[in-house]
Scaffold this motif. Structure first.
Motif, short mmCIF file in Angstrom:
data_model
loop_
_atom_site.label_atom_id
_atom_site.label_comp_id
_atom_site.label_asym_id
_atom_site.label_seq_id
_atom_site.Cartn_x
_atom_site.Cartn_y
_atom_site.Cartn_z
N VAL A 48 36.83 54.25 45.20
CA VAL A 48 37.87 54.91 44.43
C VAL A 48 39.14 54.08 44.28
N ALA A 49 39.26 53.00 45.08
CA ALA A 49 40.47 52.18 45.00
C ALA A 49 40.27 50.86 45.72
N LEU A 50 41.16 49.94 45.40
CA LEU A 50 41.31 48.67 46.10
C LEU A 50 42.69 48.72 46.73
N ALA A 51 42.78 48.36 48.01
CA ALA A 51 44.07 48.45 48.71
C ALA A 51 44.23 47.26 49.64
N ARG A 52 45.47 47.08 50.12
CA ARG A 52 45.79 46.03 51.08
C ARG A 52 46.31 46.69 52.35
N VAL A 53 45.88 46.22 53.52
CA VAL A 53 46.34 46.75 54.79
C VAL A 53 47.79 46.34 54.99
N ALA A 61 47.61 51.71 57.28
CA ALA A 61 48.44 52.06 56.14
C ALA A 61 47.96 51.17 55.00
N LEU A 62 47.40 51.77 53.97
CA LEU A 62 46.80 51.03 52.87
C LEU A 62 47.67 51.16 51.63
N TRP A 63 48.09 50.03 51.06
CA TRP A 63 48.89 49.99 49.84
C TRP A 63 47.92 49.84 48.68
N TYR A 64 47.93 50.83 47.76
CA TYR A 64 47.01 50.78 46.63
C TYR A 64 47.33 49.60 45.71
N LEU A 65 46.32 48.83 45.38
CA LEU A 65 46.45 47.75 44.40
C LEU A 65 45.87 48.19 43.05
N ARG A 66 44.74 48.90 43.09
CA ARG A 66 44.10 49.46 41.89
C ARG A 66 43.47 50.78 42.27
N ARG A 89 32.11 42.23 43.82
CA ARG A 89 31.34 43.01 42.84
C ARG A 89 32.00 44.37 42.59
N PHE A 90 32.38 45.06 43.65
CA PHE A 90 33.01 46.37 43.49
C PHE A 90 34.44 46.24 42.97
N ALA A 91 35.18 45.26 43.45
CA ALA A 91 36.57 45.06 43.00
C ALA A 91 36.60 44.80 41.49
N GLU A 92 35.67 44.00 40.98
CA GLU A 92 35.62 43.71 39.54
C GLU A 92 35.25 44.96 38.74
N ARG A 93 34.39 45.80 39.30
CA ARG A 93 33.98 47.02 38.58
C ARG A 93 35.11 48.04 38.51
N LEU A 94 36.08 47.94 39.43
CA LEU A 94 37.23 48.84 39.36
C LEU A 94 38.11 48.53 38.16
N GLY A 95 38.04 47.29 37.67
CA GLY A 95 38.84 46.92 36.51
C GLY A 95 40.27 46.58 36.89
N GLY A 96 40.99 46.12 35.90
CA GLY A 96 42.39 45.75 36.11
C GLY A 96 43.31 46.92 35.85
N PRO A 97 44.60 46.67 35.97
CA PRO A 97 45.57 47.74 35.70
C PRO A 97 45.47 48.22 34.25
N SER A 98 45.58 49.50 34.05
CA SER A 98 45.52 50.08 32.71
C SER A 98 46.92 50.16 32.12
N ASP A 99 46.98 50.17 30.79
CA ASP A 99 48.26 50.36 30.12
C ASP A 99 48.73 51.79 30.35
N ARG A 100 49.98 51.91 30.68
CA ARG A 100 50.55 53.25 30.88
C ARG A 100 51.12 53.74 29.56
N LYS A 101 50.99 55.05 29.33
CA LYS A 101 51.57 55.65 28.14
C LYS A 101 52.24 56.96 28.54
N PRO A 102 53.16 57.44 27.73
CA PRO A 102 53.88 58.67 28.10
C PRO A 102 53.01 59.92 27.90
N TRP A 103 53.07 60.82 28.87
CA TRP A 103 52.38 62.09 28.83
C TRP A 103 53.41 63.19 29.06
N LEU A 104 53.18 64.34 28.49
CA LEU A 104 53.99 65.51 28.76
C LEU A 104 53.16 66.44 29.63
#
Length: 168
Positions: A48-53, A61-66, A89-104
């Motif tokens: 569900v995520a990639l993180a750094r210790v 304490a894990l800092w979310y990277l993706r 293999r799993f890190a690549e399948r998570l993909g890169g950061p997504s573009d953020r857009k405004p939501w209400l």
């Protein structure tokens, strides 16, 4: 740098899906994980995520990277060290950061009160009482009100009673 997988308990995973945290603290975790190591965060047999210790005092304490909370990658990983190829293999399948857009995002409910201040107090009392398990939240892309969707506990939820009757 070592590579690890860390499994979130079900209750903690439910909280992570609902709230936006930058860091998640996991009790225990792989004994050999050190500050700076990257980990795959696993919940319900999915990455569900990639993180750094970030620290290891009494837990990780894990800092979310993706994050891939809404599109997790199926995986049969247990907690502990993993080889570099599996990690990549799993890190690549998570993909890169997504573009953020405004939501209400909106929560609306009818409240009877003698004045606006009382209405606001009742509103917050209802929000705290019902919480995210019962109170639908409505979300839509800014400028596209017709795309409004209801969510309960961070997942899309049908709020049309007529559609529910049609399914029966």
């Amino acid at each position: 740098m070592a590579r690890w997988s860390v499994v979130l308990p079900d209750e903690q995973w439910a909280t992570e899906r609902l709230f936006q945290h930058d860091v998640v603290t996991v009790a225990g975790g792989p004994a050999g994980a050190a500050v700076g190591d990257e980990v795959l965060v696993v919940a319900e047999q999915q990455v569900v995520a990639l993180a750094r210790v970030e620290k290891t005092d009494g837990g990780l304490a894990l800092w979310y990277l993706r994050r891939a909370f809404d599109e997790p990658v199926p995986a049969d990983l247990s907690e502990g060290p993993i080889d570099e190829a599996t990690f990549r293999r799993f890190a690549e399948r998570l993909g890169g950061p997504s573009d953020r857009k405004p939501w209400l995002v909106s929560v609306a409910m009818p409240i009877e009160a003698v004045n606006p201040a009382e209405a606001v107090r009742q509103f917050w009392s209802h929000v705290l009482e019902l919480g995210p398990a019962e109170l639908p939240t409505y979300v839509w892309p800014s400028g596209d009100e017709l795309a409004m969707q209801a969510f309960v506990l961070g997942a899309e939820a049908n709020q049309d009673p007529e559609e529910e009757d049609d399914e029966d």
